[in-house]
Design an enzyme around this catalytic site. Structure first.
Site, mmCIF file in Angstrom:
data_model
loop_
_atom_site.group_PDB
_atom_site.id
_atom_site.type_symbol
_atom_site.label_atom_id
_atom_site.label_comp_id
_atom_site.label_asym_id
_atom_site.label_seq_id
_atom_site.Cartn_x
_atom_site.Cartn_y
_atom_site.Cartn_z
ATOM 1 N N ASP A 34 -9.359 45.356 65.207
ATOM 2 C CA ASP A 34 -9.911 45.920 66.449
ATOM 3 C C ASP A 34 -11.441 46.006 66.404
ATOM 4 O OD1 ASP A 34 -10.087 47.692 68.854
ATOM 5 O OD2 ASP A 34 -7.931 47.799 68.597
ATOM 6 N N HIS A 88 -12.644 51.384 71.506
ATOM 7 C CA HIS A 88 -11.288 50.838 71.567
ATOM 8 C C HIS A 88 -10.548 50.995 70.235
ATOM 9 C CE1 HIS A 88 -8.323 47.489 71.971
ATOM 10 N NE2 HIS A 88 -8.407 47.720 73.266
ATOM 11 N N SER A 130 -3.269 47.300 75.310
ATOM 12 C CA SER A 130 -3.981 47.693 74.089
ATOM 13 C C SER A 130 -3.525 49.062 73.601
ATOM 14 C CB SER A 130 -5.481 47.781 74.344
ATOM 15 O OG SER A 130 -6.063 46.523 74.387
#
Ligand SMILES: *[C@@H]1O[C@H](CO)[C@@H](O)[C@H](O)[C@H]1NC(C)=O
Ligand SMILES: *[C@@H]1O[C@H](CO)[C@@H](O)[C@H](O)[C@H]1NC(C)=O
Ligand SMILES: *[C@@H]1O[C@H](CO)[C@@H](O)[C@H](O)[C@H]1NC(C)=O
Ligand SMILES: *[C@@H]1O[C@H](CO)[C@@H](O)[C@H](O)[C@H]1NC(C)=O
Ligand SMILES: *[C@@H]1O[C@H](CO)[C@@H](O)[C@H](O)[C@H]1NC(C)=O
Ligand SMILES: *[C@@H]1O[C@H](CO)[C@@H](O)[C@H](O)[C@H]1NC(C)=O
Ligand SMILES: *[C@@H]1O[C@H](CO)[C@@H](O)[C@H](O)[C@H]1NC(C)=O
Ligand SMILES: *[C@@H]1O[C@H](CO)[C@@H](O)[C@H](O)[C@H]1NC(C)=O
Length: 733
Positions: A142, A207, A520
């Protein structure tokens, strides 16, 4: 729609501009060489580098040029390298012995918590089996991680499991890993570092901090975003360890880096890999870094969870569809993020947004800014006013912020099922609700309004998010994708302390948590649950875990508004952790079975031997080119031929992991006009791990509509219900 905030929701529709000029224009390529040579392991990396140099030297003018062009030598977990190459060099390398594929390194993009309680996975249940949870390591590929977050606090964790052989790339801004965050690395072939980024495993984006805390973050009380969504935040397997592989940066992620991360993660000793990344286009399995990395991971018994993509509700947009991955759709939980709009005439409109602001004055003048593009906004006097816009663009809230507007109302039917965070007081309403606002504005000389801070009322759920990519499977029609759905809408999880909620210039709101949506977010929910299952069943293969997740999933209601795409929206249903740890029977699939599948999909011996590293060969003696149907998959997909009757056989083998002596009966729910025959329809087991086979035959049709027909086969023994969805669809040719 591609604002910086929304972009991670949107798996990029990358138009690859392959500017193949005749000159020596070089680009980054991946040269994939399949399995490692036999006996190879991490220690023979030097040998691999030397082979790669030799290969490159033969297409370059000198050894120096060859060395210069090499960006990565893979070789811990699979063979290959990444290098800057010209079109002619690509051509030469493609023809060399040992090369499976050569493909340009594409740019991929990124595509609580109440969510765990909603899916029936309370903290009390999660806090079981902690000694075994602590042996589990979840690898997350990520944007990096914010190590100071409470989600990664090591208090209460024992020594790092001895199987771990990964590393921690420490730098001045990333001083250390710990017993919870056991490893962290970063990968960047591109020498230009975007501003606002850390050249370390530290997350400047948000994220990766969000996804890793969802997968395996510690339990934290009193989590909220400015008081919104107050509750406890926790990952799926809070007692497990985490390892971060940072491949995505503020400007995206490249496949050469992603493969380097897989190469390491597989070798390092992780049990589960969570990859919330993707690319909106279909590729052959061995020209897609995520499919390649995932294949080598499952070969080593590592479970891989992937996001299904954020390109819904258009059909056949699902990505990461390889049969060895778990492809996870995104659905809602039973609360929505409501930000009410009050009009001066006392009409109240239920908008959707994460609005952290409480307006100071009771009323503000409201004006209609039409499309609100930058130019026309310059002409409207927005200072001190609430602006109604009937479109939204990348910088709409930033524009209102710069113009000192009091607030923003966005009228759009695209934002109806997820709440975004905006820089100014904002709510999003439907075009129908917009009509009410417009007519109020028209009805009075001095219209006024007010936007309220977000509250979280109950909502019907689970509903597949409109953005969640839909089936059918664009490459292998006969494998149903997505596999499953998990919460992916308005998910609260950890956030880097120094990254503002929107990342916009001028947004000073910092918080340890943020609310975001996407596959996600659903992907790490599934990765966490896979880790939880593994803590109970350390010897289960990735496909056994996947089977457990699919056959125990909560059956979704296709009549709820938003669920009309049925299995193409949610696969087997919503993930159900408590059931998945004890599924009764599993459909196991070994590496050989995938090889057999690939043979029947048309991959030849040469390619397969390279990929598998053994002398696999395609034995077509008993095959009917039905690779997909004959794969022991936990769901059944009939890809019907237009105008022809259906006649399809699905051989299946179940392994008993429930009660030693047990008898299961088949229960069939068949779509109207279709016959589903199960032979035998009773399975009597006498021991654990015993395998029994059966055939499902599906007959009927021809089907005239191109509507998905849904059914199910459920094996029941009075304790367990082992359910496989059946989907029948005429695939457009
Ligand atoms: C490196 O990244 C920059 C933007 O950050 C981009 O403009 C450039 O094209 C990238 N270079 C390569 C070789 O991908
Ligand atoms: C909970 O969090 C809120 C917002 O961050 C804070 O104002 C409040 O003091 C916290 N309450 C407790 C009991 O820690
Ligand atoms: C709005 O409601 C308030 C309180 O109920 C009332 O005092 C006011 O007159 C109402 N205004 C209009 C325009 O109906
Ligand atoms: C906006 O205005 C600028 C300067 O007046 C002009 O150059 C540009 O083309 C305009 N953009 C649009 C989308 O109209
Ligand atoms: C409001 O007035 C504008 C023109 O001033 C008109 O275009 C629009 O249709 C009106 N809208 C409603 C809902 O009455
Ligand atoms: C985060 O922000 C604080 C305050 O501006 C600063 O002192 C600190 O160095 C920042 N941390 C990192 C890792 O950049
Ligand atoms: C096997 O397939 C590869 C890739 O499609 C192709 O390049 C190669 O020529 C094939 N080999 C044989 C023996 O057919
Ligand atoms: C399934 O069908 C195949 C083909 O007809 C047959 O060879 C096989 O024995 C059947 N398996 C079972 C368990 O009935």
């Amino acid at each position: 729609m591609a604002s910086p905030r929304i972009s991670y929701l949107i798996f990029s529709m990358l138009c690859i501009l392959v500017l193949l000029s005749a000159g020596e224009d070089t680009k980054l390529y991946v040269v994939y060489m399949g399995n490692l040579p036999s006996q190879a392991n991490g220690d023979s990396h030097t040998a691999a580098v030397s082979i790669h140099h030799d290969m490159l030297e033969s297409v370059h003018s000198s050894r120096e040029a060859a060395q210069e062009s090499l960006k990565y030598s893979y070789g811990k977990s699979f063979g290959g390298f990444a290098a800057m190459l010209s079109p002619s060099q690509v051509q030469q390398l493609s023809n060399m012995a040992g090369v499976v594929s050569v493909f340009q390194s594409k740019q991929l993009q990124l595509l609580t918590t109440r969510s765990w309680d909603f899916i029936g996975f309370p903290a009390s249940a999660q806090n079981t089996n902690l000694a075994y949870q602590s042996d589990i390591i979840i690898g997350v590929i990520d944007t990096g991680i914010w190590p100071e977050s409470e989600s990664y606090n090591e208090v209460g964790f024992g020594p790092v499991p001895s199987k771990w052989r990964g590393e921690c790339h420490t730098t001045s801004d990333f001083p250390t890993c710990n017993k919870k965050l056991v490893g962290a690395k970063f990968y960047r072939t591109n020498g230009t570092i975007p501003s606002g980024e850390f050249l370390s495993p530290r997350d400047g984006h948000g994220h990766g901090t969000h996804t890793s805390s969802t997968a395996a973050g510690n339990h934290i009380n009193n989590a909220s975003v400015y008081g919104i969504g107050q509750g406890s935040a926790r990952g799926g397997v809070p007692g497990a360890r985490l390892a971060m592989y940072k491949v995505c940066w503020l400007d995206g992620c490249t496949e050469a880096d992603i493969l380097a991360a897989f190469d390491d993660a597989i070798y390092d000793g992780v049990d589960v890999i969570s990859v919330s990344l993707g690319f909106y286009r279909s590729f052959n399995y061995f020209e897609d870094s995520i499919a390649i990395g995932s294949f080598h991971a499952i070969k080593r018994g590592i479970f891989v969870s992937n996001g299904a993509g954020n390109s819904g509700p258009t059909m056949a947009t699902v990505i990461n569809y390889s049969p060895w991955s778990l492809t996870v759709a995104a659905s809602t939980i039973d609360r929505k993020m409501e930000s009410k709009l009050l009009l001066g005439n006392n009409i109240s409109i239920k908008g959707i947004a994460v609005n952290t602001y409480t307006m100071e004055q009771p009323w503000y003048p409201i004006i209609y800014g039409r499309s609100c593009d930058l130019n026309s906004s310059n002409h409207i006097q927005m200072e001190g006013r609430i602006v109604l816009c009937d479109d939204f663009n990348d910088f709409l809230d930033y524009t209102i912020y710069l113009g000192r507007g009091a607030g923003l109302i966005i009228m759009s039917d695209e934002l109806s099922d997820m709440a975004l965070v905006w820089q100014v007081p904002t709510t999003t309403i439907s075009t129908k609700q917009g009509e009410v606002v417009l007519s109020y504005i028209n009805s009075t000389s001095s219209p006024v309004a007010r936007i309220l801070k977000t509250t979280t009322p109950k909502a019907p759920a689970p509903i597949v998010a409109s953005f969640s990519s839909r089936g059918y499977n664009p490459i292998t029609f006969g494998i149903l994708k997505p596999d499953i759905t998990a919460p992916g809408v308005d998910i609260i999880a950890s956030w880097p302390r120094n990254t503002s909620l929107t990342k916009n210039i001028g947004d000073t709101r910092l918080s340890n948590f943020n609310i975001i949506s996407g596959t996600s977010m659903s992907c790490p929910h599934s990765a966490g649950v896979a880790g939880f299952i593994k803590s109970y069943h350390s010897n289960w293969s990735p496909s056994a875990i996947k089977s457990a997740l699919m056959t125990t999933a909560l059956v979704m209601d296709p009549t709820l508004f938003g669920n009309g795409d049925a299995e193409f929206g949610y696969g087997a249903g919503q993930i159900n952790p408590m059931k998945a740890i004890d599924p009764g029977l599993v459909y196991d699939i070994g590496v050989d079975d995938y090889v057999n599948f690939l043979c029947k999909e048309g991959y030849n011996d040469t390619t397969l031997r390279l990929v598998t590293g053994d002398f696999s060969s395609c034995d077509f003696k008993e095959s009917s080119k039905n690779g997909a149907r004959e794969l022991n998959y936990p769901s059944i997909m009939v890809d019907a031929i237009p105008g022809e009757p259906i006649q399809a056989r699905f051989p299946r083998i179940v392994t008993n992991v429930g009660v030693a002596k047990s008898t299961y009966k088949a229960t069939i729910s068949a779509p109207f006009g279709i016959n589903v025959i199960v032979e035998p329809d009773t399975l009597s087991f006498s021991s654990l791990n015993q395998k029994l086979s059966y055939n499902v035959t599906i007959e009927g049709g021809p089907i005239l509509t191109n509507k998905l027909l849904s059914g199910a086969l459920t094996w029941r023994d009075g304790i367990y219900n082992v359910r496989s969805p059946i989907a029948i669809y005429v695939i457009p040719k």
